[in-house]
Design an enzyme around this catalytic site. Sequence first.
Site, PDB file in Angstrom:
ATOM      1  N   ARG A  19     -11.575 -18.700   5.351  1.00 13.18           N
ATOM      2  CA  ARG A  19     -10.600 -18.983   6.398  1.00 13.18           C
ATOM      3  C   ARG A  19     -11.229 -19.138   7.776  1.00 13.18           C
ATOM      4  NH1 ARG A  19      -5.758 -14.837   4.445  1.00 13.18           N
ATOM      5  NH2 ARG A  19      -5.109 -16.111   2.664  1.00 13.18           N
TER       6      ARG A  19
ATOM      7  N   ALA B 179       0.827  -1.204   0.000  1.00 13.70           N
ATOM      8  CA  ALA B 179       0.000   0.000   0.000  1.00 13.70           C
ATOM      9  C   ALA B 179       0.864   1.259   0.000  1.00 13.70           C
ATOM     10  CB  ALA B 179      -0.945  -0.013   1.204  1.00 13.70           C
ATOM     11  N   GLY B 180       1.830   1.332   0.926  1.00 10.75           N
ATOM     12  CA  GLY B 180       2.646   2.526   1.042  1.00 10.75           C
ATOM     13  C   GLY B 180       3.553   2.750  -0.145  1.00 10.75           C
TER      14      GLY B 180
ATOM     15  N   HIS C 290      -5.820 -17.729  10.308  1.00 16.20           N
ATOM     16  CA  HIS C 290      -5.524 -18.448   9.068  1.00 16.20           C
ATOM     17  C   HIS C 290      -5.453 -19.940   9.367  1.00 16.20           C
ATOM     18  CE1 HIS C 290      -3.741 -19.593   5.294  1.00 16.20           C
ATOM     19  NE2 HIS C 290      -3.743 -18.344   4.867  1.00 16.20           N
TER      20      HIS C 290
END
Length: 646
Positions: A338, A45-46, A267
């Site tokens: 999940r 994202a960054g 998970h």
Amino acid sequence: MAKLESKIPEGPIAEKWTRYKAHQKLVNPANKRKLDIIVVGTGLAGASASASLGEMGFKVKTFCIQDSPRRAHSIAAQGGINAAKNYQNDGDSVYRLFYDTIKGGDYRAREANVHRLAEVSNLIIDQCVAQGVPFAREYGGLLDNRSFGGAQVSRTFYARGQTGQQLLLGAYSALMRQVEKKSVTLYTRTEMLDVVIVDGKARGIVTRNLVTGEIDCHFGHAVVIASGGYGNAFFLSTNAMGSNGSAAWQVYKKGACFANPSYVQIHPTCIPVHGDFQSKLTLMSESLRNDGRIWVPAKKEDAEAIRAGKLKPTDIAEADRDYYLERRYPAFGNLVPRDVASRAAKERCDAGYGVGTGLAVYLDFSDAINRLGKEVVEQRYGNLFQMYEKIVDDNPYETPMMIYPAIHYTMGGIWVDYELQTTIPGLFAIGEANFSDHGANRLGASALMQGLADGYFVLPYTIQNYLSDDILTPRMSPEAPEFQEAKKAAQARIDKLMSINGQVSVDSFHRRFGLKLWDLVGMARNKEGLKQAVADFQQMKKEFWTQVRIPGDKNSFNPELEKAGRVADFIEIGELMARDALNREESCGGHFREEFQTDEGEALRNDTDFMYAAAWEYKGFDEDPVLHKEALVYENIKVQTRNYKK
């Protein structure tokens, strides 16, 4: 008092994003050069946001805690990234990806954001291919796809078991191009300590150089938080050791609401805990559930014999194996979401059918090897098999893998509106740091999709809508009173930590807190346990600030000081997680209250009272936070109990 305004555009859902872009305010190229944007974090994202904003002409300052953006935790993602290309011609579409994501999140996500995510997913694949990301290809030359949990189509693009690494290298190369052009200034080994608010708007951050200990201030016309999630609060998780929630937590304490903190993802395919001195867990990609079959012994005495070392899994006849996901969920089988797969594994182990230490189930590839051949399986998953063998010292081609659920991702995060802006004007949050797109459970291969969608294709539009009114705002000096006040507060917190001189190490606090968080606010929760968690964490918070021991010097490289600040934040985050889980008297997605389940042990939602995003407002160290509710309205999807059985 914080006010939630989601800013969802009017019109049909398939047209909202197009209409928004057509009517948003823009910043012309000459004015972009006058505007500074701070980006905290260099994961997918960054890095993608920094590269995009730099390419557009903004002056960008990007901060990462590692020595290189290539070390961001995004690199660890294995299985793939979703997109609705429909290359397999198996019925996929933007709407189906949108629907599966809403359903997978148990109807607790904002409709408009999720549809936008599905819309831009195809653009992400084109962007990454253009960057040279080596996605797998099928014999005809098209990009290959595989299936993931929560979907009945193949929409997951992948690069063996290294998809996150390859995507991050693509974003990293785009970022470093902008660094070379000097449109982006990169600060490595630098941690954000606080956000600076001037006249009610985010105008900069306070940072600490992790090598020298120097504290600095940086101005920005806008600040973007892209620092990932808070899963490491649990101590044992699949996250990198340096992953933390401190940047998000500091902006929460400055007035940005924190949404749905109790929504954490378990998970189902993690290598089980193997000792008391383990510091992290290792994930086995969800992609393994394409061809691997999950089972436990059907007879309790066989499970007991395996745990005692008297039998091996290969000794168990096919008729004596319980492929419990295929039995319970025939339509989806091993590809249920999940949260469903994780709870099913826990139920079997709690009932006494677990293997290994009793907290493990088998992920078996013998059927796939017989059907496809070892070479095909090795081509698809070879590096994952190698990783497993190196850690466990067992050959998964010959003996089934052992797996068990573990903390992996956080769906909760900083509350943002449709523009990805927080309740503080000028402060934006993207990727896992925000709460926006996954509801109460994230589907596999959607984290990479959201991170790159936010950075490449959403924030570059929406941040302009804010900055267009800021082109006459001059750059502020770090010597301004608001900056110096924030700097002094950050320094005072460090001084206080260093002055405690207690007898308990940071890791001891983290381990004790994290294991209690897992026990009381983990895969299953109940009212009494959550009440106990709130009380225990409040007490632990006080103990930490009177008993922690931090060796070393504050004015030099000091990893223990770094960890201390982060663990202090984790304890507070854990308290808010417990409060949020206690308030939400229902089960949905990854939030499972034992009091609220169906006769078959499935999550029992309460849509009448809890169909909202819970946004919490900070009120003080010893004060109760205030809850704000953003109603979730579904106009394009029929809300119903999730069913993965037919």
